[in-house]
Write an enzyme that holds these catalytic residues in place. Sequence first.
Site, PDB file in Angstrom:
ATOM      1  N   CYS A 180      -4.370  -6.213   3.574  1.00  0.00           N
ATOM      2  CA  CYS A 180      -2.968  -6.631   3.601  1.00  0.00           C
ATOM      3  C   CYS A 180      -2.850  -7.907   2.776  1.00  0.00           C
ATOM      4  O   CYS A 180      -3.505  -8.912   3.094  1.00  0.00           O
ATOM      5  CB  CYS A 180      -2.593  -6.896   5.064  1.00  0.00           C
ATOM      6  SG  CYS A 180      -0.924  -7.526   5.297  1.00  0.00           S
ATOM      7  N   CYS A 184       1.067  -4.968  -2.399  1.00  0.00           N
ATOM      8  CA  CYS A 184       1.230  -4.777  -0.952  1.00  0.00           C
ATOM      9  C   CYS A 184       0.591  -3.425  -0.679  1.00  0.00           C
ATOM     10  O   CYS A 184       0.852  -2.456  -1.411  1.00  0.00           O
ATOM     11  CB  CYS A 184       2.704  -4.758  -0.572  1.00  0.00           C
ATOM     12  SG  CYS A 184       3.027  -4.139   1.111  1.00  0.00           S
TER      13      CYS A 184
HETATM   14  N1  DGL Z   1       0.748  -4.170   3.854  1.00  0.00           N
HETATM   15  C1  DGL Z   1       1.068  -5.532   3.805  1.00  0.00           C
HETATM   16  C2  DGL Z   1       0.690  -6.185   2.499  1.00  0.00           C
HETATM   17  O1  DGL Z   1      -0.213  -5.737   1.845  1.00  0.00           O
HETATM   18  C3  DGL Z   1       2.280  -6.115   4.428  1.00  0.00           C
HETATM   19  C4  DGL Z   1       3.453  -5.299   4.734  1.00  0.00           C
HETATM   20  C5  DGL Z   1       4.353  -5.999   5.711  1.00  0.00           C
HETATM   21  O2  DGL Z   1       4.015  -5.989   6.872  1.00  0.00           O
HETATM   22  O3  DGL Z   1       5.360  -6.572   5.271  1.00  0.00           O
HETATM   23  O4  DGL Z   1       1.246  -7.184   2.113  1.00  0.00           O
END
Ligand code: DGL
Length: 253
Positions: free
Chosen positions: A65, A176
Amino acid sequence: MDSGMGGLSVWKEIRASLPNESLIYYADAAHCPYGDRDHDEIRGYVEYAVAQMFDKGAKMIVLACNTATASAIQYLRAEYPSVPFVGMEPAVKPAAAATKTGTIAVLATRSSLDGGHFKRTSAEYADKVRILSAVGEGWVPLVESGKENTAEALEAVRVVVEPLLAENADQLVLGCTHYPFLTRAIRQVIGDRDVKTVNSAPAIVRRVRNLLSQGELEASLSNVPEYTFMSSAGQDYLSRLREKAETAVNMEF
Ligand code: DGL
């Protein structure tokens, strides 16, 4: 770990490349999306998730993430100096090397784009390429609810991506881990234009492999891997998470 299901785009690559390693996947779905929360709040959630994974015997932590990485990785490395942590960051470097138009676009959450790390990386490349950035507004909930192949998703992608293409960006960095799940919609918007999407997961897998080897942490070749799923939300979410993991295994991002 990830705020939700997006990290499965990384989990899938790790599973394919390191088939003897057992993997624990933690989705902090009770607090998803992270993207608009502030750094201290996110750091607290990530710290809790990491503690849960240590309880299950994790030998290495991958923050699958970008948002969690921007908020928590420095803190976690200082807090647990003996544990290897791998984080995600938008793949600006390969995009900057590959661009033909001299313009790249980074797609990420608001919190990631506001983070010091992204600002430093952008500054480093600012004299070489023009870096545009945009938040994939509404994209994370679409992926969480399994709506990535709908007309609604295509429209949500179009409103964000079209202006970047109009500005001549030819590399779209998916900063993301939820966004690779929207690759089909993104490619549909790109159409026949010479524009590429850039996913950081392959670089993360290389890093995981190197750190396992350096720390002599690799599972034995005879290890039959176990895949464990955990979530801060209920049983229903966990079942959907497992289903999504099965789908992710066969997806090309
Ligand atoms: N999947 C996450 C990232 O790579 C965050 C998504 C979220 O919860 O806003 O930033």
